[in-house]
Scaffold this motif. Structure first.
Motif, PDB file in Angstrom:
ATOM      1  N   ALA A  88       2.574 -14.565  10.855  1.00  0.00           N
ATOM      2  CA  ALA A  88       2.227 -13.241  11.379  1.00  0.00           C
ATOM      3  C   ALA A  88       1.208 -12.550  10.493  1.00  0.00           C
ATOM      4  O   ALA A  88       1.199 -12.711   9.275  1.00  0.00           O
ATOM      5  N   ALA A  89       0.361 -11.723  11.130  1.00  0.00           N
ATOM      6  CA  ALA A  89      -0.674 -11.012  10.377  1.00  0.00           C
ATOM      7  C   ALA A  89      -0.097  -9.965   9.443  1.00  0.00           C
ATOM      8  O   ALA A  89      -0.718  -9.570   8.480  1.00  0.00           O
ATOM      9  N   ALA A  90       1.096  -9.512   9.717  1.00  0.00           N
ATOM     10  CA  ALA A  90       1.759  -8.531   8.852  1.00  0.00           C
ATOM     11  C   ALA A  90       3.241  -8.850   8.828  1.00  0.00           C
ATOM     12  O   ALA A  90       3.759  -9.489   9.742  1.00  0.00           O
ATOM     13  N   PRO A  91       3.968  -8.448   7.789  1.00  0.00           N
ATOM     14  CA  PRO A  91       5.401  -8.699   7.741  1.00  0.00           C
ATOM     15  C   PRO A  91       6.082  -8.154   8.992  1.00  0.00           C
ATOM     16  O   PRO A  91       5.769  -7.062   9.457  1.00  0.00           O
ATOM     17  N   GLN A  92       7.022  -8.909   9.549  1.00  0.00           N
ATOM     18  CA  GLN A  92       7.662  -8.508  10.779  1.00  0.00           C
ATOM     19  C   GLN A  92       8.619  -7.342  10.553  1.00  0.00           C
ATOM     20  O   GLN A  92       9.134  -7.117   9.474  1.00  0.00           O
ATOM     21  N   VAL A 104       6.769  -8.789   0.690  1.00  0.00           N
ATOM     22  CA  VAL A 104       5.893  -7.664   1.028  1.00  0.00           C
ATOM     23  C   VAL A 104       6.563  -6.788   2.083  1.00  0.00           C
ATOM     24  O   VAL A 104       6.550  -5.555   2.001  1.00  0.00           O
ATOM     25  N   GLY A 105       7.189  -7.432   3.067  1.00  0.00           N
ATOM     26  CA  GLY A 105       7.893  -6.681   4.100  1.00  0.00           C
ATOM     27  C   GLY A 105       9.075  -5.899   3.578  1.00  0.00           C
ATOM     28  O   GLY A 105       9.517  -4.923   4.195  1.00  0.00           O
ATOM     29  N   LEU A 106       9.590  -6.301   2.411  1.00  0.00           N
ATOM     30  CA  LEU A 106      10.724  -5.622   1.792  1.00  0.00           C
ATOM     31  C   LEU A 106      10.293  -4.632   0.704  1.00  0.00           C
ATOM     32  O   LEU A 106      11.111  -4.176  -0.081  1.00  0.00           O
ATOM     33  N   GLY A 107       9.011  -4.333   0.649  1.00  0.00           N
ATOM     34  CA  GLY A 107       8.540  -3.283  -0.254  1.00  0.00           C
ATOM     35  C   GLY A 107       7.828  -3.747  -1.497  1.00  0.00           C
ATOM     36  O   GLY A 107       7.440  -2.919  -2.330  1.00  0.00           O
ATOM     37  N   THR A 108       7.615  -5.056  -1.658  1.00  0.00           N
ATOM     38  CA  THR A 108       6.856  -5.533  -2.811  1.00  0.00           C
ATOM     39  C   THR A 108       5.414  -5.058  -2.703  1.00  0.00           C
ATOM     40  O   THR A 108       4.767  -5.234  -1.673  1.00  0.00           O
ATOM     41  N   GLY A 167      -4.308 -12.306   1.175  1.00  0.00           N
ATOM     42  CA  GLY A 167      -5.202 -11.152   1.141  1.00  0.00           C
ATOM     43  C   GLY A 167      -5.088 -10.263   2.367  1.00  0.00           C
ATOM     44  O   GLY A 167      -5.484  -9.089   2.326  1.00  0.00           O
ATOM     45  N   ARG A 168      -4.500 -10.780   3.461  1.00  0.00           N
ATOM     46  CA  ARG A 168      -4.334  -9.948   4.655  1.00  0.00           C
ATOM     47  C   ARG A 168      -3.423  -8.756   4.382  1.00  0.00           C
ATOM     48  O   ARG A 168      -3.553  -7.701   5.003  1.00  0.00           O
ATOM     49  N   HIS A 169      -2.503  -8.924   3.426  1.00  0.00           N
ATOM     50  CA  HIS A 169      -1.598  -7.813   3.100  1.00  0.00           C
ATOM     51  C   HIS A 169      -2.316  -6.722   2.311  1.00  0.00           C
ATOM     52  O   HIS A 169      -1.916  -5.553   2.355  1.00  0.00           O
ATOM     53  N   LEU A 170      -3.368  -7.092   1.584  1.00  0.00           N
ATOM     54  CA  LEU A 170      -4.214  -6.086   0.941  1.00  0.00           C
ATOM     55  C   LEU A 170      -4.973  -5.296   1.997  1.00  0.00           C
ATOM     56  O   LEU A 170      -5.053  -4.067   1.947  1.00  0.00           O
ATOM     57  N   ARG A 171      -5.520  -6.013   2.952  1.00  0.00           N
ATOM     58  CA  ARG A 171      -6.326  -5.370   3.991  1.00  0.00           C
ATOM     59  C   ARG A 171      -5.478  -4.448   4.871  1.00  0.00           C
ATOM     60  O   ARG A 171      -5.965  -3.425   5.354  1.00  0.00           O
ATOM     61  N   SER A 172      -4.212  -4.808   5.078  1.00  0.00           N
ATOM     62  CA  SER A 172      -3.331  -3.986   5.916  1.00  0.00           C
ATOM     63  C   SER A 172      -2.795  -2.774   5.165  1.00  0.00           C
ATOM     64  O   SER A 172      -2.264  -1.844   5.777  1.00  0.00           O
ATOM     65  N   GLY A 173      -2.916  -2.780   3.835  1.00  0.00           N
ATOM     66  CA  GLY A 173      -2.365  -1.709   3.023  1.00  0.00           C
ATOM     67  C   GLY A 173      -0.917  -1.921   2.617  1.00  0.00           C
ATOM     68  O   GLY A 173      -0.329  -1.088   1.924  1.00  0.00           O
ATOM     69  N   ALA A 174      -0.316  -3.048   3.041  1.00  0.00           N
ATOM     70  CA  ALA A 174       1.084  -3.322   2.683  1.00  0.00           C
ATOM     71  C   ALA A 174       1.230  -3.728   1.220  1.00  0.00           C
ATOM     72  O   ALA A 174       2.313  -3.612   0.647  1.00  0.00           O
TER      73      ALA A 174
END
Length: 346
Positions: free
Chosen positions: A8-12, A73-77, A101-108
């Motif tokens: 997935a592009a972002a954590p579910q 990341v989805g749990l707050g890391t 790096g997608r998590h950087l781009r999403s702001g997560a």
């Protein structure tokens, strides 16, 4: 189609909700993720000279590493550090960095970084920067080529210095990590500090830690950083800083050089009270404390077919059991934990 197209592009949403909090009220926001136990050096305080490395089947695939990191990341890391062994020897490593790096781009995610011995930085620095890495740590204990060769059992100092230069040219901020060794680099520490600050790099000193069986006697190697600080203060002015980079280091500014100096002191000063970190080995074992033998097998969870919600549940349960503090004692006959630092992740 890339190996990551099914991730997935972002954590579910199943992973979101309450932050990761341990049984002592500390919030975990920092994951150190080992991508390999292999290294192209054999540092005397880190591993045995003749290491037996893990078979490929026991090491997480890049997709598995991505899935677990994304679960965190989805749990707050907010910070991911890629480690090894030496992370840049892992085939496909840059693909993993690009995917995360997608998590950087999403702001997560606030930061994606790595710790490296620097031997391959000249080849990868530009691609790391392009993938979103902004800051790296380079392990370097001496500027003396002969001593470097001995401490690393054959390493080439020139490759590391070229790697540091390439990283800076690519726009990466570089911090130097140096393990303080009483019989090897103690007298050189002021020169290391001056060199690093002259190159525009922070430098962090680290006390040797009793991890894994090695040939050397760590009692002989141990050098208290409290003593090092007193010596440095005899000729330089040190100003305590409130700076925190998410790790255990305590920082000062050296007035005469203008640079920052960190101290990581697991033995002379316990830093566990504010620990926000957990570590995942390249085999998928989650260690919530570097200096304890606690372990949760996330590889088994993944390979048994767990969905994201089950993975999140297991992670939360493991973090809830995070020990209050480590169990390091330099004088103990046996190491505090049997696993090598190269297996745990630096």
């Amino acid at each position: 189609m890339t190996p990551y197209d099914n991730i997935a592009a972002a954590p579910q949403a199943a992973l979101s909700g309450k932050p990761l909090v341990d049984g002592f009220g500390r919030t975990v926001t920092y994951l150190r993720l080992s991508v390999t136990d292999r290294c192209d050096l054999r540092c005397v305080y880190c591993m045995a000279e003749h290491m037996t490395f893990l078979p490929k089947a026991e090491v997480l695939t890049l997709e598995e590493l991505d899935r677990i990191a994304s679960a965190f990341v989805g749990l707050g890391t907010r910070k991911l550090r890629l480690t090894g062994g030496e992370p840049l020897v892992r085939k496909g490593m840059l693909d993993l960095v690009r995917s995360l790096g997608r998590h950087l781009r999403s702001g997560a995610l606030d930061e994606l970084t790595l710790t490296t011995n620097g031997t391959r930085l000249a080849d990868f620095a530009g691609e790391l920067a392009d993938a979103g890495v902004r800051r790296i740590n380079v392990s370097l204990d001496t500027l003396k080529p002969d001593l470097f060769r001995r401490l690393t059992r054959g390493g080439d100092l020139g490759k590391v210095l070229a790697g540091v230069a390439a990283a800076q040219a690519a726009g990466l901020s570089v911090k130097i990590n140096a393990v303080a060794l009483r019989d090897d680099n103690a007298a050189e520490i002021p020169d290391l500090i001056a060199w690093a600050h002259g190159e525009g790099c922070d430098l962090t000193l680290i006390e040797t830690m009793p991890l894994g069986e090695i040939e050397a006697d760590r009692t002989d190697q141990y050098l208290s950083l409290a003593a090092v600080r007193r010596e440095v203060e005899s000729f330089w002015t040190l100003e305590d800083l409130p700076l925190s980079t998410g790790g255990p280091a305590r920082y000062v500014r050296v007035a005469e050089t203008g640079g920052r100096l960190g101290f990581i002191t697991p033995l002379s000063h316990n830093f566990c009270e504010a620990c926000n970190r957990v570590r995942l080995t390249c085999t998928g074992t989650l260690h919530t404390c570097l200096g304890q033998e606690d372990a949760t097998d996330l590889r088994a969870v993944l390979r048994d077919g767990a969905d994201d919600a089950e993975l999140a549940r297991v992670i939360r349960e493991a973090v809830l059991g995070k020990p209050k503090g480590h169990d390091f004692e330099i004088a103990r006959a046996q190491p505090a934990v049997t696993r090598h630092m190269s297996t745990t992740g630096g």
